[in-house]
Scaffold this active site. Structure first.
Site, PDB file in Angstrom:
ATOM      1  N   LYS A 395       0.867  -1.181   0.000  1.00 57.87           N
ATOM      2  CA  LYS A 395       0.000   0.000   0.000  1.00 57.87           C
ATOM      3  C   LYS A 395       0.901   1.227   0.000  1.00 57.87           C
ATOM      4  O   LYS A 395       1.925   1.243   0.685  1.00 57.87           O
ATOM      5  CB  LYS A 395      -0.891   0.015   1.241  1.00 57.87           C
ATOM      6  CG  LYS A 395      -1.601   1.352   1.496  1.00 57.87           C
ATOM      7  CD  LYS A 395      -2.265   1.408   2.859  1.00 57.87           C
ATOM      8  CE  LYS A 395      -2.771   2.810   3.189  1.00 57.87           C
ATOM      9  NZ  LYS A 395      -3.464   2.893   4.486  1.00 57.87           N
ATOM     10  N   TRP A 491      -9.234  -0.749   0.353  1.00 60.72           N
ATOM     11  CA  TRP A 491     -10.450  -0.336   1.071  1.00 60.72           C
ATOM     12  C   TRP A 491     -10.203   0.793   2.071  1.00 60.72           C
ATOM     13  O   TRP A 491     -10.927   0.929   3.058  1.00 60.72           O
ATOM     14  CB  TRP A 491     -11.092  -1.536   1.797  1.00 60.72           C
ATOM     15  CG  TRP A 491     -11.354  -2.706   0.914  1.00 60.72           C
ATOM     16  CD1 TRP A 491     -12.314  -2.821  -0.050  1.00 60.72           C
ATOM     17  CD2 TRP A 491     -10.643  -3.956   0.905  1.00 60.72           C
ATOM     18  NE1 TRP A 491     -12.250  -4.045  -0.661  1.00 60.72           N
ATOM     19  CE2 TRP A 491     -11.232  -4.764  -0.102  1.00 60.72           C
ATOM     20  CE3 TRP A 491      -9.572  -4.459   1.633  1.00 60.72           C
ATOM     21  CZ2 TRP A 491     -10.786  -6.052  -0.372  1.00 60.72           C
ATOM     22  CZ3 TRP A 491      -9.123  -5.750   1.350  1.00 60.72           C
ATOM     23  CH2 TRP A 491      -9.720  -6.522   0.366  1.00 60.72           C
ATOM     24  N   HIS A 492      -9.216   1.638   1.812  1.00 59.57           N
ATOM     25  CA  HIS A 492      -8.902   2.736   2.725  1.00 59.57           C
ATOM     26  C   HIS A 492      -9.260   4.096   2.123  1.00 59.57           C
ATOM     27  O   HIS A 492      -8.568   5.083   2.346  1.00 59.57           O
ATOM     28  CB  HIS A 492      -7.411   2.706   3.087  1.00 59.57           C
ATOM     29  CG  HIS A 492      -7.002   1.495   3.872  1.00 59.57           C
ATOM     30  ND1 HIS A 492      -5.678   1.206   4.168  1.00 59.57           N
ATOM     31  CD2 HIS A 492      -7.747   0.493   4.432  1.00 59.57           C
ATOM     32  CE1 HIS A 492      -5.624   0.076   4.857  1.00 59.57           C
ATOM     33  NE2 HIS A 492      -6.868  -0.375   5.032  1.00 59.57           N
ATOM     34  N   TYR A 493     -10.339   4.158   1.375  1.00 66.05           N
ATOM     35  CA  TYR A 493     -10.752   5.423   0.756  1.00 66.05           C
ATOM     36  C   TYR A 493     -11.151   6.433   1.833  1.00 66.05           C
ATOM     37  O   TYR A 493     -11.605   6.073   2.920  1.00 66.05           O
ATOM     38  CB  TYR A 493     -11.885   5.183  -0.244  1.00 66.05           C
ATOM     39  CG  TYR A 493     -13.071   4.434   0.321  1.00 66.05           C
ATOM     40  CD1 TYR A 493     -14.112   5.108   0.939  1.00 66.05           C
ATOM     41  CD2 TYR A 493     -13.148   3.041   0.232  1.00 66.05           C
ATOM     42  CE1 TYR A 493     -15.194   4.426   1.463  1.00 66.05           C
ATOM     43  CE2 TYR A 493     -14.231   2.350   0.750  1.00 66.05           C
ATOM     44  CZ  TYR A 493     -15.244   3.042   1.370  1.00 66.05           C
ATOM     45  OH  TYR A 493     -16.312   2.370   1.902  1.00 66.05           O
TER      46      TYR A 493
END
Length: 554
Positions: A395, A491-493
């Protein structure tokens, strides 16, 4: 572009299926039969009055909303309105075994996970259950980095920050037990120069570390909803299956320059009846609906760019041009291998925090020897032959690339249209290249030799699921193409209502009285390797600050 997108989609499915089988193969674990304390003040919204009054109305019982509500309830009457249901008692949702099934078995209006896809074609998910996305995520827990606190636009009181983190950790965070794959990745990261080894810690520090987990040693999930047990029961009500349609705004003066004020909300219950939740004098409405829900609700309530609202026929309550702008999502890239021996199931437990803006994490699982796409989407019976798969993923910090959100409908239940513009800022691509290169160095470490196959000639090599890394890790062009071709989400928006653009340093909506936003939509960067710890901290932190603010003599 058709082939790269197809490959990227297949990788996304493979990764999901990897985790699904891993969870399914976990050994049976005992489950507590004791009902959580917070269920005593949780009710279906159909049981609520058609109109009632509160000091604070919180829209969204999610990662930040639950600790915020628990904190405010110590001194004030609080209502939490959650569009989803209660997760307690649902095995798929509340255990590691059902982690991916929860993400994959979705419907339009009721499932705990609400799927959406960006305009780039990247699948994603939102939490739609009490506990929000903390009830559907992989459970990794780690505090924010110092860069986040210096650059978020908020004047943080770090003493209260640390107290708030500790409040959460005491209740719902655990130390995971490392086994073979996670241990090997830890050692491989150290061999690859991701030093030093920082042991088990919640802190964000450069090097390699073991982080916390919201799954306990029995595999039971703990979520932000559990923090509601800290609430004062006589001062709080939580309504589930309560879909807030808009915030009610009113002007207290005929003066056109006067700020509008939030006076309550309109919501619908499960059978479609409308209710009004109003705020008392000196009370507030607080949006905690997340990076997708909060900007969407602002727009539907008439707060946003005037021309855009007029286009939709939405009466303009306040012109605020940056609602829905500066929306971010951290891309994820990685590789998966088939080792020569079965491996244990593990979700993310170890992280390598590099100095180049990349974070390296790992998982290991077993999958059936069938087509992942067919197995997931057609629900075909699993093969008796299982293959172990181990994954390394990266990431990037930030990111700097950002996109926007716009309405797809005036129905709040319908996902807005989102575009994240992944890698539009070249710095993000450079960070991805650096992180992917580091993954290559980990793969070349002695610690991972054990996971290679030996061929007929005595050579040892990995067997990959999906595209391997480029052979020449120094070739920037090939590495950049690999990043673009294998990119998906972690999934870290976040963003869409960022500090300084939509809210001030105290999270109050600019130009509107009695309205705040307390969730990930206010963030301009992901807080370290994983955001859930900081979002829960944010709810507790803002609640404490608000109580202190109201207790001061006027």
């Amino acid at each position: 572009m058709a082939r790269p997108l197809k490959v990227c989609f297949l990788l996304h499915v493979v990764f999901f299926w990897v985790l699904l089988r891993a969870a399914a193969l976990s050994s049976a674990r005992p489950h507590s039969t004791e009902e959580p304390l917070y269920l005593k003040f949780v009710s279906n919204a159909t049981d609520f009055r058609m109109e009632d009054y509160y000091d604070y109305v919180i829209i969204g019982g999610g990662t930040a909303g639950c600790p915020l509500a628990a904190t405010l309830s110590q001194s004030y009457r609080v209502l939490v309105l959650e569009r989803g249901g209660v997760g307690y008692g649902k095995p798929n949702l509340m255990s590691q075994e059902g982690f991916i099934r929860t993400l994959m078995e979705v419907d339009t209006f009721r499932s705990p996970a609400q799927a959406f896809t960006s305009e780039e074609g990247v699948p994603n998910a939102r939490g739609r259950v009490l506990g929000g996305s903390s009830a559907i995520n992989a459970g990794f827990y780690t505090r924010a980095n110092s860069y986040f606190f210096r650059n978020s636009g908020v004047d943080w009181d770090l003493r209260i920050v640390n107290m708030s983190y500790a409040w959460i950790e005491k209740a719902i965070v655990f130390r995971p037990k490392l086994r073979s794959w996670q241990s090997a990745v830890r050692d491989g990261l150290l061999e690859a120069g991701v030093n030093p080894f920082n042991g088990f810690t919640f802190d964000h520090v450069a090097g390699t570390k073991i982080g916390g987990s919201t799954f306990d040693r029995f595999g039971r999930r703990h979520t932000s909803a559990d923090l509601l047990s800290y609430a004062k029961p006589s001062n709080i009500r939580v309504g589930v299956h309560a879909s807030v349609e808009r915030v009610l705004l009113a002007s207290t003066s005929a003066d056109p320059g006067q700020k509008p004020s939030a006076i309550g909300v309109v919501y619908r219950d499960k059978v479609g009846r409308y209710h009004h939740a109003m705020v008392r004098d000196h009370g507030e409405v607080i949006l905690s609906a997340g990076a997708i829900g909060s900007p969407q609700l602002l727009l539907l309530s008439g707060v946003g760019p005037r021309p855009y609202l007029s286009y939709w026929g939405i009466p303009v309550a306040h012109h605020l041009p940056f609602v829905g702008q500066f929306l971010y999502d951290n891309p994820r890239n990685g590789i998966s291998i088939v080792p020569p021996m079965p491996l244990e199931h593990s979700l993310i437990q170890v992280v390598g925090i590099t100095k180049s803006g990349a974070y390296i994490e790992a998982a290991s699982n077993a999958i059936p020897f069938t087509s992942p796409a067919r197995a997931v989407f057609l629900h075909m019976p699993s093969s008796l032959l299982n293959v172990t798969v181990a994954t390394l993923m990266g990431k990037i910090a930030g990111p700097l690339s950002h996109g926007s959100l716009r309405l797809a409908s005036t129905d709040v239940r319908i996902n807005p249209i989102v575009r994240f513009n992944y890698f539009s800022n070249p710095v993000d691509l450079e960070r991805c290249i650096s992180g992917t290169r580091k993954i290559g160095e980990v793969l070349r470490s002695q610690s991972l030799d054990y996971f290679k196959f030996r061929d007929w000639y005595g050579n040892r090599e990995f067997r990959h699921v999906g595209p391997p890394l480029p052979a020449d890790l120094s070739n920037n062009t090939q590495m950049a193409e690999h990043c673009r071709r294998t990119m998906t989400t972690i999934w870290h928006y976040h963003g869409g209502c960022v500090v300084g653009k939509v809210v001030d340093k105290e999270f109050r909506v600019l130009g509107v009285n009695a309205l705040r936003i307390v969730d990930g939509s206010t963030l301009n960067a992901s807080p370290g390797t994983n955001p859930q710890a900081t979002l829960m901290m944010l709810g507790r932190y803002v609640g404490l600050k608000m109580r202190r603010e109201r207790s001061r003599p006027k």
